[in-house]
Design a protein around this motif. Structure first.
Motif, PDB file in Angstrom:
ATOM      1  N   GLY A 133       0.803  -1.218   0.000  1.00 40.08           N
ATOM      2  CA  GLY A 133       0.000   0.000   0.000  1.00 40.08           C
ATOM      3  C   GLY A 133       0.837   1.270   0.000  1.00 40.08           C
ATOM      4  N   SER A 134       2.068   1.172   0.471  1.00 37.86           N
ATOM      5  CA  SER A 134       2.931   2.358   0.494  1.00 37.86           C
ATOM      6  C   SER A 134       3.279   2.828  -0.912  1.00 37.86           C
ATOM      7  N   PHE A 135       3.010   1.993  -1.908  1.00 35.90           N
ATOM      8  CA  PHE A 135       3.276   2.363  -3.301  1.00 35.90           C
ATOM      9  C   PHE A 135       2.025   2.904  -4.002  1.00 35.90           C
ATOM     10  N   ASN A 136       0.886   2.853  -3.320  1.00 36.73           N
ATOM     11  CA  ASN A 136      -0.355   3.336  -3.927  1.00 36.73           C
ATOM     12  C   ASN A 136      -0.331   4.852  -4.074  1.00 36.73           C
ATOM     13  N   ARG A 137      -0.616   5.303  -5.269  1.00 33.33           N
ATOM     14  CA  ARG A 137      -0.635   6.740  -5.535  1.00 33.33           C
ATOM     15  C   ARG A 137      -1.913   7.158  -6.268  1.00 33.33           C
ATOM     16  N   LYS A 138      -2.869   6.252  -6.381  1.00 39.20           N
ATOM     17  CA  LYS A 138      -4.110   6.547  -7.091  1.00 39.20           C
ATOM     18  C   LYS A 138      -5.222   6.875  -6.100  1.00 39.20           C
ATOM     19  N   ARG A 139      -5.888   7.975  -6.359  1.00 40.39           N
ATOM     20  CA  ARG A 139      -6.971   8.406  -5.480  1.00 40.39           C
ATOM     21  C   ARG A 139      -8.248   7.621  -5.768  1.00 40.39           C
ATOM     22  N   ILE A 140      -9.069   7.432  -4.733  1.00 41.99           N
ATOM     23  CA  ILE A 140     -10.330   6.706  -4.865  1.00 41.99           C
ATOM     24  C   ILE A 140     -11.482   7.586  -4.397  1.00 41.99           C
ATOM     25  N   ASP A 141     -12.540   7.624  -5.197  1.00 39.39           N
ATOM     26  CA  ASP A 141     -13.765   8.317  -4.809  1.00 39.39           C
ATOM     27  C   ASP A 141     -14.671   7.292  -4.134  1.00 39.39           C
ATOM     28  N   LEU A 142     -14.836   7.418  -2.835  1.00 40.32           N
ATOM     29  CA  LEU A 142     -15.586   6.423  -2.069  1.00 40.32           C
ATOM     30  C   LEU A 142     -17.076   6.430  -2.369  1.00 40.32           C
ATOM     31  N   ASN A 143     -17.570   7.495  -2.975  1.00 39.80           N
ATOM     32  CA  ASN A 143     -19.004   7.594  -3.239  1.00 39.80           C
ATOM     33  C   ASN A 143     -19.426   6.924  -4.541  1.00 39.80           C
ATOM     34  N   LYS A 144     -18.444   6.505  -5.325  1.00 45.73           N
ATOM     35  CA  LYS A 144     -18.768   5.804  -6.561  1.00 45.73           C
ATOM     36  C   LYS A 144     -18.967   4.324  -6.278  1.00 45.73           C
ATOM     37  N   SER A 145     -19.841   3.709  -7.046  1.00 49.36           N
ATOM     38  CA  SER A 145     -20.128   2.290  -6.849  1.00 49.36           C
ATOM     39  C   SER A 145     -18.877   1.450  -7.065  1.00 49.36           C
ATOM     40  N   GLY A 146     -18.805   0.343  -6.332  1.00 51.36           N
ATOM     41  CA  GLY A 146     -17.644  -0.532  -6.457  1.00 51.36           C
ATOM     42  C   GLY A 146     -17.761  -1.532  -7.582  1.00 51.36           C
ATOM     43  N   PHE A 147     -18.957  -1.734  -8.117  1.00 45.41           N
ATOM     44  CA  PHE A 147     -19.152  -2.721  -9.173  1.00 45.41           C
ATOM     45  C   PHE A 147     -18.558  -2.222 -10.487  1.00 45.41           C
ATOM     46  N   GLY A 148     -17.581  -2.961 -10.988  1.00 38.35           N
ATOM     47  CA  GLY A 148     -16.950  -2.610 -12.251  1.00 38.35           C
ATOM     48  C   GLY A 148     -16.119  -1.344 -12.186  1.00 38.35           C
ATOM     49  N   ASN A 149     -15.845  -0.873 -10.994  1.00 39.47           N
ATOM     50  CA  ASN A 149     -15.094   0.373 -10.823  1.00 39.47           C
ATOM     51  C   ASN A 149     -13.610   0.052 -10.681  1.00 39.47           C
ATOM     52  N   THR A 150     -12.818   0.544 -11.618  1.00 33.91           N
ATOM     53  CA  THR A 150     -11.373   0.285 -11.587  1.00 33.91           C
ATOM     54  C   THR A 150     -10.586   1.499 -11.097  1.00 33.91           C
ATOM     55  N   GLN A 151     -11.296   2.496 -10.574  1.00 37.42           N
ATOM     56  CA  GLN A 151     -10.608   3.683 -10.071  1.00 37.42           C
ATOM     57  C   GLN A 151      -9.671   3.294  -8.929  1.00 37.42           C
ATOM     58  N   GLY A 152      -8.475   3.829  -8.965  1.00 37.38           N
ATOM     59  CA  GLY A 152      -7.490   3.503  -7.943  1.00 37.38           C
ATOM     60  C   GLY A 152      -6.624   2.319  -8.325  1.00 37.38           C
ATOM     61  N   THR A 153      -6.969   1.688  -9.442  1.00 35.21           N
ATOM     62  CA  THR A 153      -6.219   0.515  -9.886  1.00 35.21           C
ATOM     63  C   THR A 153      -5.021   0.938 -10.732  1.00 35.21           C
ATOM     64  N   SER A 154      -3.895   0.337 -10.453  1.00 36.14           N
ATOM     65  CA  SER A 154      -2.684   0.598 -11.225  1.00 36.14           C
ATOM     66  C   SER A 154      -1.922  -0.707 -11.382  1.00 36.14           C
ATOM     67  N   ALA A 155      -0.741  -0.622 -11.949  1.00 34.95           N
ATOM     68  CA  ALA A 155       0.077  -1.828 -12.128  1.00 34.95           C
ATOM     69  C   ALA A 155       0.404  -2.475 -10.788  1.00 34.95           C
ATOM     70  N   THR A 156       0.429  -1.660  -9.738  1.00 33.79           N
ATOM     71  CA  THR A 156       0.732  -2.180  -8.400  1.00 33.79           C
ATOM     72  C   THR A 156      -0.238  -3.279  -8.006  1.00 33.79           C
ATOM     73  N   GLN A 157      -1.534  -3.053  -8.275  1.00 39.30           N
ATOM     74  CA  GLN A 157      -2.555  -4.026  -7.884  1.00 39.30           C
ATOM     75  C   GLN A 157      -2.368  -5.369  -8.589  1.00 39.30           C
TER      76      GLN A 157
END
Length: 225
Positions: A133-157
């Motif tokens: 997690g210390s390498f995570n640099r992508k912001r996440i909008d918690l109010n958006k649905s989690g289904f099919g949501n790739t926000q915050g996803t990067s090569a790290t994941q």
């Protein structure tokens, strides 16, 4: 817990984690996996109790990205923050393990694999995902649905899935093939136990990594998602 239940994205992850308890039915009811691909049973065993650890843990600390700067100005010790995340993952994994008890119906061997997977999730995966997690640099909008949501996803994941799932599958494959089933299960559980024994040592290293990357993380989270 309140933060999880208050937001769409985290609530989805939380609820889906319980759905993953049923994931094992896909593998444990199919004899071909036990006969020809037993390593995939470990894959299923890890997901049965690790749905929350994997899906929540891989986005730490991005869950707090919208108020991360404020959080870091509250004189909050990183260790307390990390311990709270670790405890949350451990408790929910424990609950999922209890819910997996009915898998005894498929035999003691299956339940032993689930038990070993739970120990690995609690011991190794929680700590590894905190570090990753210390390498995570992508912001996440918690109010958006989690289904099919790739926000915050990067090569790290994608990269972190290799040790989280690949290591136990590989270890079980080797030990099961050359020593026996029990050796494979014990090998996976042993890694989890050793990680728990040396938890404080690893937590110190993880805390130092977060402190080192503190301002880089704040700057990254301040950018638009």
């Amino acid at each position: 817990i309140r933060l999880i239940w208050r937001n769409k994205r985290t609530k989805t992850v939380f609820l889906m984690s319980f759905a993953f308890v049923l994931y094992g039915l896909i593998f444990f009811t199919n004899p071909i996996y036990k006969e020809k691909m037993p390593a995939f049973l470990i894959f299923a065993a890890l997901f049965t109790t690790g749905g929350f650890v994997i899906n929540y843990g891989q986005f730490i600390p991005a869950w707090e990205s919208s108020f991360y700067r404020m959080l870091m100005t509250q004189n909050l010790r990183y260790r307390l923050f990390l311990e709270s995340k670790w405890s949350l993952m451990v408790v929910i994994t424990g609950v999922l393990y209890v819910l997996s008890i009915p898998y005894l119906y498929f035999g003691l061997d299956i339940f032993l694999m689930i038990t070993a997977g739970a120990i690995f999730n609690i011991g190794f995966n929680t700590l590894f995902l905190l570090y990753a997690g210390s390498f995570n640099r992508k912001r996440i909008d918690l109010n958006k649905s989690g289904f099919g949501n790739t926000q915050g996803t990067s090569a790290t994941q994608f990269l972190i899935m290799i040790p989280v799932l690949g290591i136990p599958m590989f270890i079980f494959y080797l030990l099961n093939k050359f020593v026996g089933f029990n050796a494979g299960v014990i090998g996976i559980a042993t890694i989890g136990v050793l990680a728990l024994i040396f938890k404080n040592y690893f937590m110190n290293l993880i805390e130092k990594k977060y402190i080192k990357d503190k301002y880089a993380t704040i700057n990254a989270f301040n950018k638009a998602a």
